[in-house]
Write an enzyme that holds these catalytic residues in place. Structure first.
Site, PDB file in Angstrom:
ATOM      1  N   LYS A  57       0.836  -1.218   0.000  1.00 60.83           N
ATOM      2  CA  LYS A  57       0.000   0.000   0.000  1.00 60.83           C
ATOM      3  C   LYS A  57       0.864   1.258   0.000  1.00 60.83           C
ATOM      4  O   LYS A  57       0.646   2.177  -0.794  1.00 60.83           O
ATOM      5  CB  LYS A  57      -0.915   0.004   1.233  1.00 60.83           C
ATOM      6  CG  LYS A  57      -1.585   1.359   1.491  1.00 60.83           C
ATOM      7  CD  LYS A  57      -2.385   1.379   2.775  1.00 60.83           C
ATOM      8  CE  LYS A  57      -1.649   1.820   3.994  1.00 60.83           C
ATOM      9  NZ  LYS A  57      -1.539   3.258   4.231  1.00 60.83           N
ATOM     10  N   ASN A  58       1.817   1.319   0.923  1.00 58.94           N
ATOM     11  CA  ASN A  58       2.543   2.580   1.086  1.00 58.94           C
ATOM     12  C   ASN A  58       3.517   2.867  -0.053  1.00 58.94           C
ATOM     13  O   ASN A  58       3.950   4.010  -0.221  1.00 58.94           O
ATOM     14  CB  ASN A  58       3.234   2.630   2.455  1.00 58.94           C
ATOM     15  CG  ASN A  58       2.212   2.802   3.569  1.00 58.94           C
ATOM     16  OD1 ASN A  58       1.053   3.155   3.308  1.00 58.94           O
ATOM     17  ND2 ASN A  58       2.611   2.532   4.803  1.00 58.94           N
ATOM     18  N   ARG A  71      -4.078  10.967   3.545  1.00 59.70           N
ATOM     19  CA  ARG A  71      -2.779  11.526   3.889  1.00 59.70           C
ATOM     20  C   ARG A  71      -1.810  11.448   2.696  1.00 59.70           C
ATOM     21  O   ARG A  71      -1.051  12.371   2.415  1.00 59.70           O
ATOM     22  CB  ARG A  71      -2.221  10.753   5.090  1.00 59.70           C
ATOM     23  CG  ARG A  71      -0.789  11.041   5.432  1.00 59.70           C
ATOM     24  CD  ARG A  71      -0.610  12.431   5.968  1.00 59.70           C
ATOM     25  NE  ARG A  71       0.797  12.755   6.108  1.00 59.70           N
ATOM     26  CZ  ARG A  71       1.252  13.889   6.594  1.00 59.70           C
ATOM     27  NH1 ARG A  71       0.425  14.807   6.993  1.00 59.70           N
ATOM     28  NH2 ARG A  71       2.529  14.103   6.689  1.00 59.70           N
ATOM     29  N   CYS A 104      -4.692  11.961  10.654  1.00 63.46           N
ATOM     30  CA  CYS A 104      -5.401  10.697  10.710  1.00 63.46           C
ATOM     31  C   CYS A 104      -5.828  10.506  12.150  1.00 63.46           C
ATOM     32  O   CYS A 104      -5.645  11.386  12.972  1.00 63.46           O
ATOM     33  CB  CYS A 104      -4.533   9.554  10.246  1.00 63.46           C
ATOM     34  SG  CYS A 104      -3.285   9.174  11.426  1.00 63.46           S
ATOM     35  N   ARG A 163       0.032  14.843  12.206  1.00 67.74           N
ATOM     36  CA  ARG A 163       0.816  14.609  10.987  1.00 67.74           C
ATOM     37  C   ARG A 163       1.260  15.905  10.308  1.00 67.74           C
ATOM     38  O   ARG A 163       0.727  16.306   9.267  1.00 67.74           O
ATOM     39  CB  ARG A 163       0.068  13.665  10.056  1.00 67.74           C
ATOM     40  CG  ARG A 163      -0.224  12.352  10.770  1.00 67.74           C
ATOM     41  CD  ARG A 163      -0.886  11.333   9.921  1.00 67.74           C
ATOM     42  NE  ARG A 163       0.057  10.552   9.140  1.00 67.74           N
ATOM     43  CZ  ARG A 163      -0.233   9.358   8.624  1.00 67.74           C
ATOM     44  NH1 ARG A 163      -1.394   8.825   8.829  1.00 67.74           N
ATOM     45  NH2 ARG A 163       0.658   8.720   7.917  1.00 67.74           N
ATOM     46  N   PRO A 164       2.259  16.567  10.888  1.00 69.37           N
ATOM     47  CA  PRO A 164       2.779  17.803  10.314  1.00 69.37           C
ATOM     48  C   PRO A 164       3.516  17.568   8.986  1.00 69.37           C
ATOM     49  O   PRO A 164       3.903  16.443   8.694  1.00 69.37           O
ATOM     50  CB  PRO A 164       3.784  18.281  11.374  1.00 69.37           C
ATOM     51  CG  PRO A 164       4.159  17.068  12.143  1.00 69.37           C
ATOM     52  CD  PRO A 164       2.976  16.137  12.079  1.00 69.37           C
ATOM     53  N   ILE A 165       3.700  18.652   8.187  1.00 71.15           N
ATOM     54  CA  ILE A 165       4.459  18.517   6.933  1.00 71.15           C
ATOM     55  C   ILE A 165       5.617  19.509   6.878  1.00 71.15           C
ATOM     56  O   ILE A 165       6.073  19.875   5.790  1.00 71.15           O
ATOM     57  CB  ILE A 165       3.552  18.631   5.674  1.00 71.15           C
ATOM     58  CG1 ILE A 165       2.816  19.978   5.642  1.00 71.15           C
ATOM     59  CG2 ILE A 165       2.578  17.491   5.573  1.00 71.15           C
ATOM     60  CD1 ILE A 165       2.215  20.269   4.264  1.00 71.15           C
ATOM     61  N   ASP A 223       3.868   0.433  12.184  1.00 70.93           N
ATOM     62  CA  ASP A 223       2.631  -0.081  11.588  1.00 70.93           C
ATOM     63  C   ASP A 223       2.334  -1.520  12.005  1.00 70.93           C
ATOM     64  O   ASP A 223       1.307  -2.084  11.610  1.00 70.93           O
ATOM     65  CB  ASP A 223       2.686   0.037  10.054  1.00 70.93           C
ATOM     66  CG  ASP A 223       2.731   1.495   9.616  1.00 70.93           C
ATOM     67  OD1 ASP A 223       2.362   2.366  10.422  1.00 70.93           O
ATOM     68  OD2 ASP A 223       3.148   1.760   8.471  1.00 70.93           O
ATOM     69  N   ARG A 240      -9.062   0.217   3.737  1.00 75.27           N
ATOM     70  CA  ARG A 240      -8.100   1.145   3.123  1.00 75.27           C
ATOM     71  C   ARG A 240      -6.780   0.467   2.789  1.00 75.27           C
ATOM     72  O   ARG A 240      -6.074   0.897   1.875  1.00 75.27           O
ATOM     73  CB  ARG A 240      -7.796   2.306   4.083  1.00 75.27           C
ATOM     74  CG  ARG A 240      -8.943   3.261   4.251  1.00 75.27           C
ATOM     75  CD  ARG A 240      -8.549   4.409   5.117  1.00 75.27           C
ATOM     76  NE  ARG A 240      -7.587   5.240   4.394  1.00 75.27           N
ATOM     77  CZ  ARG A 240      -7.302   6.476   4.722  1.00 75.27           C
ATOM     78  NH1 ARG A 240      -7.899   7.043   5.750  1.00 75.27           N
ATOM     79  NH2 ARG A 240      -6.434   7.166   4.033  1.00 75.27           N
TER      80      ARG A 240
HETATM   81  N1  EPU Z   1       6.908  14.296  10.966  1.00 77.63           N
HETATM   82  C1  EPU Z   1       7.157  15.599  11.268  1.00 77.63           C
HETATM   83  N2  EPU Z   1       7.224  16.507  10.232  1.00 77.63           N
HETATM   84  C2  EPU Z   1       7.055  16.136   8.938  1.00 77.63           C
HETATM   85  C3  EPU Z   1       6.810  14.786   8.635  1.00 77.63           C
HETATM   86  C4  EPU Z   1       6.738  13.881   9.681  1.00 77.63           C
HETATM   87  O1  EPU Z   1       7.325  15.971  12.435  1.00 77.63           O
HETATM   88  O2  EPU Z   1       7.136  17.012   8.059  1.00 77.63           O
HETATM   89  C5  EPU Z   1       6.867  13.309  12.066  1.00 77.63           C
HETATM   90  C6  EPU Z   1       5.504  12.649  12.210  1.00 77.63           C
HETATM   91  O3  EPU Z   1       4.642  13.424  13.006  1.00 77.63           O
HETATM   92  C7  EPU Z   1       5.891  11.323  12.845  1.00 77.63           C
HETATM   93  C8  EPU Z   1       7.268  11.003  12.216  1.00 77.63           C
HETATM   94  O4  EPU Z   1       7.749  12.243  11.729  1.00 77.63           O
HETATM   95  O5  EPU Z   1       6.034  11.489  14.221  1.00 77.63           O
HETATM   96  C9  EPU Z   1       7.272  10.005  11.085  1.00 77.63           C
HETATM   97  O6  EPU Z   1       6.335  10.393  10.082  1.00 77.63           O
HETATM   98  P1  EPU Z   1       6.480   9.992   8.542  1.00 77.63           P
HETATM   99  O7  EPU Z   1       6.545  11.237   7.751  1.00 77.63           O
HETATM  100  O8  EPU Z   1       7.574   8.995   8.396  1.00 77.63           O
HETATM  101  O9  EPU Z   1       5.094   9.281   8.284  1.00 77.63           O
HETATM  102  P2  EPU Z   1       4.201   9.372   6.978  1.00 77.63           P
HETATM  103  O10 EPU Z   1       5.051   9.437   5.772  1.00 77.63           O
HETATM  104  O11 EPU Z   1       3.134  10.384   7.177  1.00 77.63           O
HETATM  105  C10 EPU Z   1       4.214   6.798   6.534  1.00 77.63           C
HETATM  106  C11 EPU Z   1       3.186   5.713   6.403  1.00 77.63           C
HETATM  107  C12 EPU Z   1       2.582   5.404   7.769  1.00 77.63           C
HETATM  108  C13 EPU Z   1       3.706   4.997   8.736  1.00 77.63           C
HETATM  109  C14 EPU Z   1       4.793   6.090   8.775  1.00 77.63           C
HETATM  110  C15 EPU Z   1       5.998   5.677   9.591  1.00 77.63           C
HETATM  111  C16 EPU Z   1       2.341   6.125   4.192  1.00 77.63           C
HETATM  112  C17 EPU Z   1       1.213   6.552   3.327  1.00 77.63           C
HETATM  113  N3  EPU Z   1       2.135   6.158   5.493  1.00 77.63           N
HETATM  114  O12 EPU Z   1       3.515   7.931   7.034  1.00 77.63           O
HETATM  115  O13 EPU Z   1       1.755   4.275   7.553  1.00 77.63           O
HETATM  116  O14 EPU Z   1       3.185   4.823  10.036  1.00 77.63           O
HETATM  117  O15 EPU Z   1       5.251   6.372   7.429  1.00 77.63           O
HETATM  118  O16 EPU Z   1       6.579   4.529   9.096  1.00 77.63           O
HETATM  119  O17 EPU Z   1       3.399   5.725   3.706  1.00 77.63           O
HETATM  120  C18 EPU Z   1      -0.066   2.818   7.885  1.00 77.63           C
HETATM  121  O18 EPU Z   1       0.266   2.244   6.837  1.00 77.63           O
HETATM  122  O19 EPU Z   1      -0.916   2.362   8.686  1.00 77.63           O
HETATM  123  C19 EPU Z   1       0.571   4.107   8.213  1.00 77.63           C
HETATM  124  C20 EPU Z   1       0.070   4.957   9.098  1.00 77.63           C
END
Ligand code: EPU
Length: 429
Positions: A22-23, A93, A117, A122-124, A305, A397
């Protein structure tokens, strides 16, 4: 209203085939719009996140042909819109990958800010930090995030934290930028590598994916390709977890052994016997489980996950286990549902303490998110009596045919329709 109904007490036996990741898929689909030619993607999981992403890409102007249940052809030549402000974007997301892909394609992108979520804001900020270093101005306002650049020029980005999303998004923005971009402290997850391999198959020049230093040399054009997505590490881990908890003996096909090592190591510590072959893994569990401590970490650590699923298993282990969640701030919301089923779990911030072994009994529960839903299914499989799981849209999902796959392994599990009349829910057959 559909729910999953599980009656516990059966061991699992047989074979199960894992779907595409999925991811990886939710990033590879938006990445495909960077190509000027048609792209064929195979091993796409049949899950609702993918249907939603396809709908969003079509709204942007992409033509998508379904070549098979798991195979799509995407033609992005008519994508001229760099704004994705559709309602669907807010609910997914992974739609934040459109920001990087549209910025990389047009030097300009504006998307409705993807919502948080159920377990995190989930900040960017790290995505925006990366885009800014490439010369883009970024703004979040009125529920939209906009990134604009006269010209994207490669730069050196050092992420403050390891982020899968920020790493992939920056790769998408940098792949056609002029010059070289380096990403330090990059995420090393298998899906990051898969996105890089996909882009390289279209003619991109990305090196080092899978390490914490990625180098992207911008190219002018990306051509068409035919690419097969890697198998889903977490889906495979979830079946490993299920059989560890119930006991039994299954073979999981279509996997990449390396991706499962962090999960297998913990399940072996708990008591399962695991044997890898080239592209499959066999697991035997007698249901006698040992306590263990788990700390979630970015890859190659134990994946966040899989945290809810391993918590469900540890309710059946003798002794006290400690789970530390180091990726997300609020990923224990599902615990209250496990407690309603009889689990003894205390949560303090990012730590959960599980006292085992406790007998679980079936209850009416609700999935708080995708992996929480998987934990409830596993709990239902080991409970006395019947568990009825609501909010299964979360489960749909990310898990292709989970009811059918578990049923084929011998579980007593089915999808059932319920009707809600005067606030009382009745089974509708
Ligand atoms: N974070 C920040 N700033 C940012 C981005 C992230 O502070 O700009 C923090 C987040 O708040 C979190 C950490 O960094 O504490 C890690 O977040 P990451 O960006 O790695 O997560 P993501 O890309 O939003 C993906 C997966 C998630 C999985 C995480 C961690 C996808 C679509 N989602 O999320 O998958 O938990 O990486 O491995 O790829 C799931 O599949 O159930 C799922 C939630």
């Amino acid at each position: 209203m559909k729910k999953i109904v599980v009656s516990g007490g059966r061991k699992l036996y047989g074979n199960v085939k894992i779907s595409g990741a999925k991811n990886a898929a939710v990033a590879i689909l938006p990445a495909s719009i960077l190509s000027e030619e048609k792209v064929v993607i195979e091993n796409i999981p049949d899950i609702s996140d993918i249907s939603l992403m396809c709908k969003i890409l079509e709204q942007l102007g992409a033509e998508i042909k379904v070549l098979g249940k798991h195979e799509l052809e995407i033609d992005a030549k008519n994508v001229s819109n760099c704004e994705a402000d559709f309602e669907d974007v807010k609910h997914m997301r992974a739609s934040c990958y459109l920001l990087g892909a549209l910025l990389g394609k047009f030097g300009n992108s504006c998307i409705a800010m993807p919502g948080g979520c159920n377990f995190e804001l989930r900040p960017i900020d790290q995505h925006i930090k990366g885009f800014s270093i490439l010369g883009s101005s970024c703004e979040i306002s009125g529920g939209f995030v906009t990134a604009k650049a006269k010209k994207l020029v490669g730069g050196n980005v050092y992420f403050d934290i390891v982020s899968v999303g920020a790493t992939i998004n920056l790769i998408l923005a940098a792949v056609k930028a002029s010059g070289v971009t380096t990403i330090e402290n990059a995420a090393k997850e298998p899906h990051v590598v898969d996105v890089a391999n996909f882009l390289n198959s279209m003619g991109a020049d990305i090196r080092g994916a899978g390490t914490d230093l990625i180098k992207i040399k911008g190219v002018k054009h990306l051509k068409g390709t035919s690419y097969s997505i890697i198998p889903d590490q977490i889906e495979a881990g979830t079946y490993l977890a299920a059989v560890t908890a119930t006991g039994g003996n299954i073979t999981i096909e279509n996997i990449i052994p390396k991706h499962l090592e962090p999960i297998a190591a913990k399940l072996e510590e708990i008591g399962a016997k695991i044997k890898f072959s080239d592209d499959s893994v066999s697991i035997v569990s007698n249901g006698n489980l040992n306590k263990c401590n788990v700390k979630t970490m970015p890859y190659p650590g134990f994946p966040t996950d899989m945290q809810p699923q391993i918590t469900a298993i540890l309710t059946q282990a003798i002794g006290t286990s400690v789970i530390s969640e180091s990726v997300w701030d609020h990923r224990f919301k599902y615990v209250s549902e496990l407690v309603r089923m009889g689990a003894k779990i205390l949560v303090d911030g990012r730590v959960a303490i599980i006292e085992g072994k406790t007998e679980l009994t079936g209850a009416n529960v609700k999935a708080a998110d995708l992996r929480a839903g998987a934990a409830l299914i596993i709990s239902g499989l080991i409970s006395k009596g019947t568990t009825v799981i609501g909010n299964i849209n979360f489960i749909e999902r990310g898990y292709e045919g989970i009811v059918e796959k578990l049923s084929n392994l011998g579980a007593d599990i089915k999808l059932a329709k319920f009707e809600n009349l005067n606030n009382v829910t009745y089974a509708a057959g």
